[in-house]
Write a protein that holds these residues in place. Structure first.
Motif, short mmCIF file in Angstrom:
data_model
loop_
_atom_site.label_atom_id
_atom_site.label_comp_id
_atom_site.label_asym_id
_atom_site.label_seq_id
_atom_site.Cartn_x
_atom_site.Cartn_y
_atom_site.Cartn_z
N SER A 1 34.28 19.10 42.76
CA SER A 1 35.71 19.17 43.02
C SER A 1 35.90 19.53 44.48
N LEU A 2 37.10 19.28 45.00
CA LEU A 2 37.42 19.56 46.40
C LEU A 2 38.57 20.55 46.48
N VAL A 3 38.46 21.48 47.40
CA VAL A 3 39.47 22.52 47.59
C VAL A 3 39.97 22.48 49.03
N GLN A 4 41.28 22.48 49.17
CA GLN A 4 41.90 22.57 50.49
C GLN A 4 42.35 24.02 50.69
N THR A 5 41.86 24.64 51.77
CA THR A 5 42.20 26.04 51.99
C THR A 5 41.92 26.44 53.43
N ALA A 6 42.71 27.35 53.93
CA ALA A 6 42.43 27.98 55.21
C ALA A 6 41.95 29.40 55.01
N ALA A 7 41.71 29.77 53.76
CA ALA A 7 41.29 31.13 53.45
C ALA A 7 39.89 31.39 53.98
N PRO A 8 39.59 32.62 54.34
CA PRO A 8 38.24 32.95 54.79
C PRO A 8 37.24 32.87 53.64
N GLN A 9 35.98 32.79 54.01
CA GLN A 9 34.91 32.68 53.01
C GLN A 9 34.97 33.83 52.00
N ALA A 10 35.32 35.01 52.45
CA ALA A 10 35.37 36.17 51.55
C ALA A 10 36.36 35.94 50.41
N ASP A 11 37.47 35.26 50.69
CA ASP A 11 38.46 34.98 49.64
C ASP A 11 37.93 33.99 48.62
N LEU A 12 37.16 33.00 49.09
CA LEU A 12 36.57 32.03 48.16
C LEU A 12 35.54 32.71 47.26
N LEU A 13 34.76 33.62 47.84
CA LEU A 13 33.79 34.34 47.02
C LEU A 13 34.50 35.23 46.00
N ALA A 14 35.60 35.84 46.42
CA ALA A 14 36.37 36.66 45.48
C ALA A 14 36.94 35.81 44.36
N LEU A 15 37.35 34.57 44.70
CA LEU A 15 37.87 33.67 43.67
C LEU A 15 36.77 33.30 42.68
N GLY A 16 35.57 33.01 43.19
CA GLY A 16 34.45 32.70 42.30
C GLY A 16 34.14 33.84 41.35
N ALA A 17 34.16 35.07 41.89
CA ALA A 17 33.90 36.24 41.05
C ALA A 17 34.98 36.40 39.99
N TYR A 18 36.22 36.08 40.36
CA TYR A 18 37.35 36.23 39.44
C TYR A 18 37.31 35.20 38.31
N LEU A 19 37.06 33.94 38.67
CA LEU A 19 37.12 32.86 37.68
C LEU A 19 35.86 32.74 36.83
N SER A 20 34.76 33.27 37.29
CA SER A 20 33.48 33.06 36.60
C SER A 20 33.25 33.99 35.42
N ARG A 21 34.02 35.07 35.35
CA ARG A 21 33.87 36.00 34.23
C ARG A 21 35.21 36.13 33.51
N VAL A 22 35.16 36.05 32.19
CA VAL A 22 36.39 36.06 31.39
C VAL A 22 36.26 37.08 30.27
N LEU A 23 37.24 37.96 30.20
CA LEU A 23 37.35 38.88 29.08
C LEU A 23 38.24 38.21 28.04
N ILE A 24 37.68 37.92 26.87
CA ILE A 24 38.37 37.15 25.85
C ILE A 24 39.04 38.08 24.85
N ASP A 25 40.37 38.03 24.82
CA ASP A 25 41.17 38.82 23.88
C ASP A 25 40.81 40.30 23.94
N GLY A 26 40.52 40.79 25.15
CA GLY A 26 40.23 42.21 25.33
C GLY A 26 38.96 42.68 24.68
N ASP A 27 38.07 41.75 24.29
CA ASP A 27 36.91 42.15 23.50
C ASP A 27 35.58 41.72 24.13
N MET A 28 35.41 40.42 24.38
CA MET A 28 34.12 39.89 24.79
C MET A 28 34.17 39.35 26.21
N LEU A 29 33.24 39.80 27.05
CA LEU A 29 33.16 39.33 28.42
C LEU A 29 32.16 38.18 28.47
#
Length: 310
Positions: free
Chosen positions: A100-128
């Protein structure tokens, strides 16, 4: 690896790149999932292009995925150079859901923070759990089911996002179209999805899972090409399974095999109505019920044989 997708063309990739470049000239990044490709060839191409790749999970608890982690790749500002390199990446497997392609002017640190955010999911407050957000079979449904606050969080790092759908058509997500900038961003360290959000993700991925199971168990029922339309057909079959109360994975696979080999409306056969009634009441399963079907019923179903050509 088998993908229920049509092959994307270099021309379609160019159009995607152009769609992100115009009218905004912000930098482009590629997000690649090496787990869906030949990792050795991918690394070789990146070295020959002189492109540096960043582990998209760097700094997160999932950084240990190492060479199997998704990669952020900063693309050259020269559009032709970027296009030529992207086409080499696409050629690794034009059917894979890895780019996929992403258009952004964000610094690399923001992209890494996005990866950390989207890559782990807490499902219904129970299972990570680990979320394969870089897989474009997952990404569209994930983005479309985020809460406003979660979408705003994504928008802090992404101006626009583009990928190929299973028909090899470019699809775009833009901050302007999908985010209420007045909404406060979710500041949790990772995603949290409720049952409804997670169920939507599971249902959206089911045709792809079913495609893989069919390739393993009954490859003669899978067409030789036209995988995008075939995935649509599997989605419709699963809708019919939903309507008949067929819920377990084994039963849904068997329902699909019957639909592909006996016709998509096999379930309307009069002799089967008692079976669906019993399944809806929880008194049996499809796999169990099939053991009691008469030879005459099997003959009637098999007379409607509709195996697609290979």
């Amino acid at each position: 690896m088998d993908f229920a997708r049509d092959a994307a063309s270099p021309e379609a990739l160019r159009e995607m790149q152009k769609g992100l470049r115009e009218p905004d000239e912000r930098p482009l990044w590629a997000l690649v999932d090496p787990a869906l490709l030949d990792g050795k060839r991918l690394r070789s191409i990146l070295v020959s292009l002189g492109w540096s790749a960043i582990n998209a999970l760097q700094g997160s608890p999932l950084e240990v995925y190492g060479e199997h982690a998704p990669l952020w790749i900063a693309l050259p500002t020269d559009e032709d150079r970027a296009a030529q390199g992207l086409m080499r990446l696409l050629a690794l497997d034009a059917r894979a859901s890895a780019l996929s392609l992403v258009q952004t002017a964000a610094p690399q640190a923001d992209l890494l923070a996005l990866g950390a955010y989207l890559s782990r999911v807490l499902i219904d407050g129970d299972m990570l759990a680990h979320c394969r957000f870089a897989d474009t079979r997952v990404l569209p449904e994930l983005l479309s089911n985020l809460t406003p606050a979660q979408r705003t969080r994504v928008s802090h790092a992404v101006n626009a996002w583009a990928w190929f759908d299973h028909h090899a058509s470019a699809r775009f997500w833009s901050r302007e179209s999908h985010v209420d900038m007045a909404e406060h961003a979710d500041m949790a360290p990772h995603l949290e999805l409720d049952k409804i959000q997670f169920s939507a993700l599971l249902r959206a991925s089911e045709p792809d899972t079913l495609f893989g199971l069919l390739n393993e168990s009954t490859p003669e029922l899978v067409p030789a090409d036209g995988f995008g339309p075939f995935r649509d057909h599997l989605d419709a079959v699963l809708d019919r399974a939903d309507a008949r109360g067929v819920t377990s994975p084994n039963d849904r696979l068997q329902f699909a095999i019957l639909a592909l080999s006996c016709g998509p409306d096999f379930d309307r056969t009069p002799e089967l109505q008692a079976t669906w009634h019993d399944i809806e009441r929880g008194e049996t399963t499809l796999v169990k019920a099939m053991k009691g079907w008469s030879d005459a019923l099997w003959d009637r179903l098999q007379s409607r044989h509709e195996i697609p050509p290979r």
